[in-house]
Write an enzyme that holds these catalytic residues in place. Structure first.
Site, PDB file in Angstrom:
ATOM      1  N   LYS A  22       0.842  -1.206   0.000  1.00  0.00           N
ATOM      2  CA  LYS A  22       0.000   0.000   0.000  1.00  0.00           C
ATOM      3  C   LYS A  22       0.875   1.254   0.000  1.00  0.00           C
ATOM      4  O   LYS A  22       0.646   2.194  -0.773  1.00  0.00           O
ATOM      5  CB  LYS A  22      -0.879   0.004   1.251  1.00  0.00           C
ATOM      6  CG  LYS A  22      -1.523   1.334   1.583  1.00  0.00           C
ATOM      7  CD  LYS A  22      -2.372   1.270   2.832  1.00  0.00           C
ATOM      8  CE  LYS A  22      -1.613   1.453   4.102  1.00  0.00           C
ATOM      9  NZ  LYS A  22      -1.276   2.844   4.472  1.00  0.00           N
ATOM     10  N   ASN A  23       1.903   1.251   0.838  1.00  0.00           N
ATOM     11  CA  ASN A  23       2.712   2.466   1.021  1.00  0.00           C
ATOM     12  C   ASN A  23       3.717   2.706  -0.089  1.00  0.00           C
ATOM     13  O   ASN A  23       4.415   3.713  -0.090  1.00  0.00           O
ATOM     14  CB  ASN A  23       3.403   2.443   2.392  1.00  0.00           C
ATOM     15  CG  ASN A  23       2.394   2.604   3.518  1.00  0.00           C
ATOM     16  OD1 ASN A  23       1.228   2.925   3.278  1.00  0.00           O
ATOM     17  ND2 ASN A  23       2.810   2.344   4.735  1.00  0.00           N
ATOM     18  N   CYS A 116      -4.663  11.565  12.965  1.00  0.00           N
ATOM     19  CA  CYS A 116      -5.396  10.295  12.976  1.00  0.00           C
ATOM     20  C   CYS A 116      -5.217   9.712  14.380  1.00  0.00           C
ATOM     21  O   CYS A 116      -4.620  10.328  15.253  1.00  0.00           O
ATOM     22  CB  CYS A 116      -4.855   9.356  11.903  1.00  0.00           C
ATOM     23  SG  CYS A 116      -3.230   8.718  12.281  1.00  0.00           S
ATOM     24  N   ARG A 121       0.265  13.894  13.191  1.00  0.00           N
ATOM     25  CA  ARG A 121       0.680  13.710  11.799  1.00  0.00           C
ATOM     26  C   ARG A 121       0.879  15.064  11.064  1.00  0.00           C
ATOM     27  O   ARG A 121       0.259  15.330  10.043  1.00  0.00           O
ATOM     28  CB  ARG A 121      -0.313  12.847  11.036  1.00  0.00           C
ATOM     29  CG  ARG A 121      -0.742  11.568  11.708  1.00  0.00           C
ATOM     30  CD  ARG A 121       0.353  10.548  11.899  1.00  0.00           C
ATOM     31  NE  ARG A 121       0.875  10.002  10.687  1.00  0.00           N
ATOM     32  CZ  ARG A 121       0.322   8.999  10.002  1.00  0.00           C
ATOM     33  NH1 ARG A 121      -0.794   8.490  10.418  1.00  0.00           N
ATOM     34  NH2 ARG A 121       0.877   8.555   8.889  1.00  0.00           N
ATOM     35  N   ASP A 305       5.287   0.330  12.026  1.00  0.00           N
ATOM     36  CA  ASP A 305       4.086  -0.343  11.513  1.00  0.00           C
ATOM     37  C   ASP A 305       4.029  -1.814  11.908  1.00  0.00           C
ATOM     38  O   ASP A 305       3.038  -2.483  11.621  1.00  0.00           O
ATOM     39  CB  ASP A 305       4.018  -0.236   9.979  1.00  0.00           C
ATOM     40  CG  ASP A 305       3.745   1.187   9.554  1.00  0.00           C
ATOM     41  OD1 ASP A 305       3.893   1.482   8.351  1.00  0.00           O
ATOM     42  OD2 ASP A 305       3.410   2.011  10.420  1.00  0.00           O
ATOM     43  N   ARG A 398      -8.361  -0.967   4.905  1.00  0.00           N
ATOM     44  CA  ARG A 398      -7.587   0.091   4.252  1.00  0.00           C
ATOM     45  C   ARG A 398      -6.245  -0.444   3.777  1.00  0.00           C
ATOM     46  O   ARG A 398      -5.694   0.047   2.806  1.00  0.00           O
ATOM     47  CB  ARG A 398      -7.340   1.250   5.230  1.00  0.00           C
ATOM     48  CG  ARG A 398      -8.572   2.072   5.583  1.00  0.00           C
ATOM     49  CD  ARG A 398      -8.159   3.290   6.341  1.00  0.00           C
ATOM     50  NE  ARG A 398      -7.036   3.906   5.678  1.00  0.00           N
ATOM     51  CZ  ARG A 398      -6.058   4.566   6.321  1.00  0.00           C
ATOM     52  NH1 ARG A 398      -6.100   4.695   7.616  1.00  0.00           N
ATOM     53  NH2 ARG A 398      -5.055   5.108   5.654  1.00  0.00           N
TER      54      ARG A 398
HETATM   55  C1  EPZ Z   1       4.451   6.836   6.493  1.00  0.00           C
HETATM   56  O1  EPZ Z   1       3.673   7.829   7.126  1.00  0.00           O
HETATM   57  C2  EPZ Z   1       3.559   5.610   6.358  1.00  0.00           C
HETATM   58  N1  EPZ Z   1       2.402   5.947   5.523  1.00  0.00           N
HETATM   59  C3  EPZ Z   1       3.099   5.165   7.746  1.00  0.00           C
HETATM   60  O2  EPZ Z   1       2.338   3.980   7.570  1.00  0.00           O
HETATM   61  C4  EPZ Z   1       4.340   4.848   8.593  1.00  0.00           C
HETATM   62  O3  EPZ Z   1       3.930   4.491   9.885  1.00  0.00           O
HETATM   63  C5  EPZ Z   1       5.254   6.085   8.643  1.00  0.00           C
HETATM   64  O4  EPZ Z   1       5.600   6.495   7.300  1.00  0.00           O
HETATM   65  C6  EPZ Z   1       6.537   5.821   9.409  1.00  0.00           C
HETATM   66  O5  EPZ Z   1       7.228   4.763   8.819  1.00  0.00           O
HETATM   67  C7  EPZ Z   1       2.558   5.967   4.173  1.00  0.00           C
HETATM   68  O6  EPZ Z   1       3.630   5.732   3.638  1.00  0.00           O
HETATM   69  C8  EPZ Z   1       1.334   6.290   3.367  1.00  0.00           C
HETATM   70  P1  EPZ Z   1       6.494  10.185   8.572  1.00  0.00           P
HETATM   71  P2  EPZ Z   1       4.219   9.363   7.163  1.00  0.00           P
HETATM   72  O7  EPZ Z   1       6.308  11.469   7.847  1.00  0.00           O
HETATM   73  O8  EPZ Z   1       5.018   9.643   5.976  1.00  0.00           O
HETATM   74  C9  EPZ Z   1       6.753  13.413  12.008  1.00  0.00           C
HETATM   75  C10 EPZ Z   1       0.557   2.530   7.907  1.00  0.00           C
HETATM   76  O9  EPZ Z   1       0.192   1.925   8.917  1.00  0.00           O
HETATM   77  N2  EPZ Z   1       6.533  14.415  10.938  1.00  0.00           N
HETATM   78  O10 EPZ Z   1       7.648   9.322   8.210  1.00  0.00           O
HETATM   79  O11 EPZ Z   1       3.043  10.218   7.467  1.00  0.00           O
HETATM   80  C11 EPZ Z   1       5.542  12.517  12.233  1.00  0.00           C
HETATM   81  O12 EPZ Z   1       4.617  13.100  13.116  1.00  0.00           O
HETATM   82  C12 EPZ Z   1       0.967   3.973   8.004  1.00  0.00           C
HETATM   83  O13 EPZ Z   1       0.665   2.019   6.765  1.00  0.00           O
HETATM   84  C13 EPZ Z   1       6.578  15.764  11.252  1.00  0.00           C
HETATM   85  O14 EPZ Z   1       6.748  16.145  12.419  1.00  0.00           O
HETATM   86  O15 EPZ Z   1       5.170   9.323   8.426  1.00  0.00           O
HETATM   87  C14 EPZ Z   1       6.179  11.275  12.803  1.00  0.00           C
HETATM   88  O16 EPZ Z   1       6.391  11.478  14.179  1.00  0.00           O
HETATM   89  C15 EPZ Z   1       0.745   4.530   9.392  1.00  0.00           C
HETATM   90  N3  EPZ Z   1       6.402  16.674  10.251  1.00  0.00           N
HETATM   91  C16 EPZ Z   1       7.540  11.204  12.103  1.00  0.00           C
HETATM   92  O17 EPZ Z   1       7.775  12.510  11.582  1.00  0.00           O
HETATM   93  C17 EPZ Z   1       6.210  16.304   8.953  1.00  0.00           C
HETATM   94  O18 EPZ Z   1       6.082  17.190   8.080  1.00  0.00           O
HETATM   95  C18 EPZ Z   1       7.598  10.211  10.947  1.00  0.00           C
HETATM   96  O19 EPZ Z   1       6.478  10.486  10.134  1.00  0.00           O
HETATM   97  C19 EPZ Z   1       6.148  14.927   8.653  1.00  0.00           C
HETATM   98  C20 EPZ Z   1       6.324  14.002   9.654  1.00  0.00           C
END
Ligand code: EPZ
Length: 419
Positions: A22-23, A116, A121, A305, A398
């Protein structure tokens, strides 16, 4: 709303085939916005989130087809640069259309994705990265408005945290920018490499994907291509954890063992026997499940995850396990439901869970709260004595393709109760 009913106590045996990730599929499909023509993506999983991005792209004016596991997009017809709240709220990964829209059209208006269950996020790094490439960003009425009259300009972009979709968004924004962009402290997930390979097939010039520094030399346009989605490493890990928890004997097919380094080493530490081959993994669970400590980290560390699934496994381990969730601020919601099944879990400081192994769990009615929490409850249901009924399984739909049929194929007593 559908429910999943499981009668626990069966050992999983046999083989299971993994779907596309998915990702990886979501950013790949979003990248089709960059192309004034037809892009084709193979091995796309049939999931709710894919339906969501299908509707979003159609709303922008693209024409999409999804036959079997092949997703085709003709981006020529895109005539709208606004991703509306009603569509974005269904799937926060819709933020991935922001970079491509600005790159191709010089403008984009995308609803703030909002938080979420697992955390706030934020997308601040997506926005500051686009500003570094020359976009003007404003936020009004819950919408992000990004404009770059004359297009984006290559620049250095540094991420405070290696954000996965932030890296993907900026990579897509930079491919049509004037000049060179360097993304520093970039995420290194396999899904990033999959996207870079796809963009390069479309005519982009990206080097270093999979490392912390990604270099993108902008080009004038991209052309359509046929790209393949990599197997889902989290689905793979989910079935491995379930096999270990039920002390079963399972072969996971059509996967990439190399994408699961951290998960496999932790499974071996619990006493499971894990053999890896080119595109499959053979796991035999051990009678005694040893307790282990886990800290979730950006790739190649232990994936956040997989945290919920491992917590379910640790509920029946021998001894105490410590789970440190370092990525998201609220990703222990599943613990409350596991407690209702007889688990012994204490949360301290918001991101540390101490799991004391118990002899067994008892089946109970439980509620899924997010995608990976629902997988955790399935694993708990498989090992519990008695019947477990999981509600709100739309969370699971999902991100897992026909998961109850796949578990049934491994001998589980599991069925979907359709409302
Ligand atoms: C991706 O989410 C995945 N989703 C998530 O999978 C996964 O858990 C996550 O990466 C971490 O590996 C998809 O790829 C669609 P991040 P993403 O930006 O990109 C902070 C699932 O279950 N952050 O790497 O949204 C954030 O809050 C889902 O399949 C900021 O502060 O995660 C988090 O603490 C859940 N500012 C950390 O960084 C930003 O602008 C990592 O988030 C962006 C992120």
């Amino acid at each position: 709303m559908d429910k999943i009913q499981i009668n626990g106590g069966r050992q999983l045996k046999g083989e299971v085939f993994i779907s596309g990730a998915k990702n990886a599929a979501l950013p790949l499909i979003a990248s089709s916005i960059l192309v004034d023509g037809v892009s084709t993506f193979e091995n796309v999983p049939r999931l709710m989130d894919i339906s969501s991005i299908f509707m979003l792209l159609e709303d922008l004016g693209a024409s999409c087809e999804f036959e079997g596991h092949t997703f085709t997009v003709d981006g020529a017809g895109i005539n709208k640069i606004e991703a509306e709240y009603e569509l974005v709220r269904k799937m926060r990964a819709s933020i991935l259309v922001l970079g491509p829209l600005v790159a191709r059209f010089g403008r984009a208006k995308v609803s703030m994705p909002g938080g979420c269950a697992i955390g706030a996020r934020p997308v601040n790094m997506h926005l500051s990265g686009l500003e570094a490439l020359g976009a003007t960003i404003s936020i009004a009425g819950g919408y992000i408005e990004a404009t770059a009259e004359g297009g984006l300009t290559g620049n250095e972009v540094y991420f405070d945290i290696p954000t996965v979709t932030g890296t993907e968004n900026l990579m897509m924004a930079a491919v049509l920018a004037q000049g060179q962009t360097k993304l520093r402290n970039a995420a290194r997930e396999p899904e990033i490499i999959c996207l870079a390979d796809a963009l390069n097939k479309m005519g982009a010039n990206i080097r270093g994907a999979g490392t912390t520094i990604i270099t993108i030399d902008g080009v004038s346009r991209l052309h359509g291509a046929t790209c393949r989605v990599i197997p889902d490493r989290i689905e793979t890990g989910t079935f491995l954890a379930a096999a270990a928890a039920t002390k079963g004997d399972v072969v996971v097919r059509d996967c990439v063992p190399d994408h699961l380094g951290g998960v496999i080493s932790k499974l071996k530490a619990t006493g499971a026997v894990v053999d890896t081959f080119e595109d499959r993994i053979h796991i035999k669970g051990s009678e005694i499940i040893k307790h282990i400590d886990i800290k979730t980290l950006p790739y190649p560390g232990f994936p956040t995850d997989m945290q919920a699934q491992f917590m379910a496994l640790m509920t029946i381990a021998q001894g105490n396990s410590m789970i440190h969730e370092s990525i998201f601020e609220n990703r222990f919601i599943h613990a409350n439901e596991l407690l209702r099944m007889g688990a012994d879990i204490k949360i301290s400081g918001g991101n540390i869970a101490n799991v004391r192994g118990v002899s067994h769990l008892q089946g109970a009615p439980v509620m899924a709260s997010d995608l990976r929490a629902s997988a955790s409850l399935v694993i708990a249901g498989l090992i519990a004595q008695g019947t477990t009924v999981i509600s709100r399984v739309y969370h699971m739909d999902r991100g897992y393709e026909t998961i109850e049929k796949k578990f049934e194929g491994l001998g589980a007593d599991i069925k979907r109760l359709s409302s």
